[in-house]
Design a protein around this motif. Sequence first.
Motif, mmCIF file in Angstrom:
data_model
loop_
_atom_site.group_PDB
_atom_site.id
_atom_site.type_symbol
_atom_site.label_atom_id
_atom_site.label_comp_id
_atom_site.label_asym_id
_atom_site.label_seq_id
_atom_site.Cartn_x
_atom_site.Cartn_y
_atom_site.Cartn_z
ATOM 1 N N GLY A 253 -1.799 12.230 -1.331
ATOM 2 C CA GLY A 253 -1.501 11.711 -2.881
ATOM 3 C C GLY A 253 -1.692 10.255 -3.226
ATOM 4 N N CYS A 254 -2.651 9.639 -2.652
ATOM 5 C CA CYS A 254 -2.898 8.231 -2.895
ATOM 6 C C CYS A 254 -3.707 8.224 -4.268
ATOM 7 N N HIS A 255 -3.121 7.366 -5.334
ATOM 8 C CA HIS A 255 -3.709 7.382 -6.701
ATOM 9 C C HIS A 255 -4.905 6.162 -6.500
ATOM 10 N N LEU A 256 -5.675 6.174 -7.129
ATOM 11 C CA LEU A 256 -6.870 4.973 -7.345
ATOM 12 C C LEU A 256 -6.494 4.536 -8.642
ATOM 13 N N THR A 257 -5.938 4.924 -9.808
ATOM 14 C CA THR A 257 -6.108 4.264 -10.912
ATOM 15 C C THR A 257 -4.726 3.824 -11.466
ATOM 16 N N ARG A 258 -3.847 3.595 -10.614
ATOM 17 C CA ARG A 258 -2.422 3.313 -11.000
ATOM 18 C C ARG A 258 -2.497 1.614 -11.196
ATOM 19 N N PRO A 259 -1.870 0.901 -12.247
ATOM 20 C CA PRO A 259 -1.869 -0.549 -12.349
ATOM 21 C C PRO A 259 -0.684 -0.996 -11.311
ATOM 22 N N HIS B 265 -3.008 -1.740 -3.592
ATOM 23 C CA HIS B 265 -4.404 -1.460 -4.222
ATOM 24 C C HIS B 265 -4.015 -0.676 -5.509
ATOM 25 N N GLY B 266 -5.086 -0.640 -6.556
ATOM 26 C CA GLY B 266 -4.820 0.125 -7.682
ATOM 27 C C GLY B 266 -6.002 0.113 -8.609
ATOM 28 N N ALA B 267 -5.804 0.184 -9.966
ATOM 29 C CA ALA B 267 -6.787 0.055 -10.990
ATOM 30 C C ALA B 267 -7.503 -1.004 -11.110
ATOM 31 N N ALA B 268 -8.983 -0.929 -10.827
ATOM 32 C CA ALA B 268 -9.785 -2.189 -11.057
ATOM 33 C C ALA B 268 -9.922 -2.603 -12.403
ATOM 34 N N PRO B 269 -10.103 -3.690 -12.831
ATOM 35 C CA PRO B 269 -10.406 -4.309 -14.077
ATOM 36 C C PRO B 269 -11.830 -4.091 -14.577
ATOM 37 N N ASP B 270 -12.754 -3.663 -13.676
ATOM 38 C CA ASP B 270 -14.074 -3.720 -14.202
ATOM 39 C C ASP B 270 -14.424 -2.433 -14.584
ATOM 40 N N PRO B 271 -14.811 -2.078 -15.911
ATOM 41 C CA PRO B 271 -15.038 -0.786 -16.263
ATOM 42 C C PRO B 271 -15.874 0.174 -15.577
ATOM 43 N N SER B 272 -17.080 -0.332 -14.974
ATOM 44 C CA SER B 272 -17.816 0.385 -14.265
ATOM 45 C C SER B 272 -17.208 0.814 -12.992
ATOM 46 N N VAL B 273 -16.233 -0.038 -12.185
ATOM 47 C CA VAL B 273 -15.473 0.430 -11.356
ATOM 48 C C VAL B 273 -14.315 1.483 -11.567
ATOM 49 N N ALA B 274 -13.642 1.193 -12.611
ATOM 50 C CA ALA B 274 -12.647 2.055 -13.046
ATOM 51 C C ALA B 274 -13.355 3.302 -13.375
ATOM 52 N N TRP C 45 -14.237 0.832 -5.340
ATOM 53 C CA TRP C 45 -13.395 1.977 -5.946
ATOM 54 C C TRP C 45 -12.066 2.025 -5.372
ATOM 55 N N ALA C 46 -12.078 1.406 -4.065
ATOM 56 C CA ALA C 46 -10.824 1.371 -3.439
ATOM 57 C C ALA C 46 -10.500 0.075 -2.935
ATOM 58 N N GLY C 47 -10.945 -1.016 -3.284
ATOM 59 C CA GLY C 47 -10.819 -2.175 -2.609
ATOM 60 C C GLY C 47 -10.019 -3.092 -3.783
ATOM 61 N N TRP C 48 -9.716 -2.659 -4.932
ATOM 62 C CA TRP C 48 -8.990 -3.784 -5.700
ATOM 63 C C TRP C 48 -7.457 -4.024 -5.284
ATOM 64 N N PHE D 11 0.890 -1.247 0.133
ATOM 65 C CA PHE D 11 -0.026 -0.130 -0.014
ATOM 66 C C PHE D 11 0.872 1.257 0.229
ATOM 67 N N THR D 12 1.902 1.310 -0.642
ATOM 68 C CA THR D 12 3.015 2.393 -0.999
ATOM 69 C C THR D 12 2.890 3.054 -2.654
ATOM 70 N N LEU D 13 3.068 1.909 -3.386
ATOM 71 C CA LEU D 13 3.002 2.343 -4.714
ATOM 72 C C LEU D 13 1.955 3.346 -5.236
ATOM 73 N N CYS D 14 0.681 3.269 -4.675
ATOM 74 C CA CYS D 14 -0.275 4.164 -4.956
ATOM 75 C C CYS D 14 0.068 5.792 -4.631
ATOM 76 N N SER D 15 1.031 6.087 -3.721
ATOM 77 C CA SER D 15 1.003 7.354 -3.250
ATOM 78 C C SER D 15 2.666 7.890 -3.513
ATOM 79 N N VAL D 16 3.391 6.952 -4.178
ATOM 80 C CA VAL D 16 4.747 7.749 -4.420
ATOM 81 C C VAL D 16 4.665 8.703 -5.467
ATOM 82 N N GLN D 17 5.564 9.597 -5.811
ATOM 83 C CA GLN D 17 5.557 10.516 -6.778
ATOM 84 C C GLN D 17 5.776 10.005 -8.051
ATOM 85 N N ASP D 18 6.582 8.986 -8.248
ATOM 86 C CA ASP D 18 6.903 8.386 -9.489
ATOM 87 C C ASP D 18 6.857 6.910 -9.247
#
Length: 206
Positions: free
Chosen positions: A163-169, A138-147, A195-198, A108-115
């Motif tokens: 700085g936590c991102h939700l859409t990062r792979p 956690h990150g980008a969900a595969p379901d289009p509706s959730v994404a 939206w936060a649980g994948w 639960f770290t890569l979501c908020s690093v700068q790069d």
Amino acid sequence: MAGLWDRYVVPRLIGFCCTQPPVMKRRAKVVPRAHGRVLELGAGGGANFALYDPHRVTSVEGVDPSPELLTRAHRAAKTEGIPFNIEPGVAEALPFSDASFDTVLTTFTLCSVQDQAQALAEARRVLKPEGRLLFCEHGAAPDPSVAKWQRRIEPVWKRIGGGCHLTRPVSAAIAQAGFRIAEQEQGYMEKSPRWAGWVEWGEARI
């Protein structure tokens, strides 16, 4: 106001959200697999410390940019029987030599690093050739509706959540950084908004 929020509220928010039972359940799937000399990215807070296997781990180094979370980490380290050395720092510029760790752990770290790409490049640099990256992110969900909802919520969520991102792979980004995914599991955390649980977790090698 933003500075006060980031300094006083965000560490408490992170501490609360990142230690909920569904999150700790996923952490427990990867942290005990660490072995040898370990580097933990985003170690502030010390949420993983009690999960390390003292029979497998010789020492744990850690970096985190948050002074408040580092204070928590230092308190948590004192209660465990493993040598810990947790210092200020960022994952994108690790103060360690090449090929010096047996395990790099990121939870639960890569979501908020700068790069994200640079952080993974640094993780690869400091791993020994036979070392492994353990991840639970956690990150980008595969379901289009959730994404779709992730994209809508992310701009506000980043400001609230440090700085936590939700859409990062997750796994795709690790593979793109030159790792080979050796084991992987994924799914939505129970009792969490989708939206936060994948979450994706597992092991990667160079």
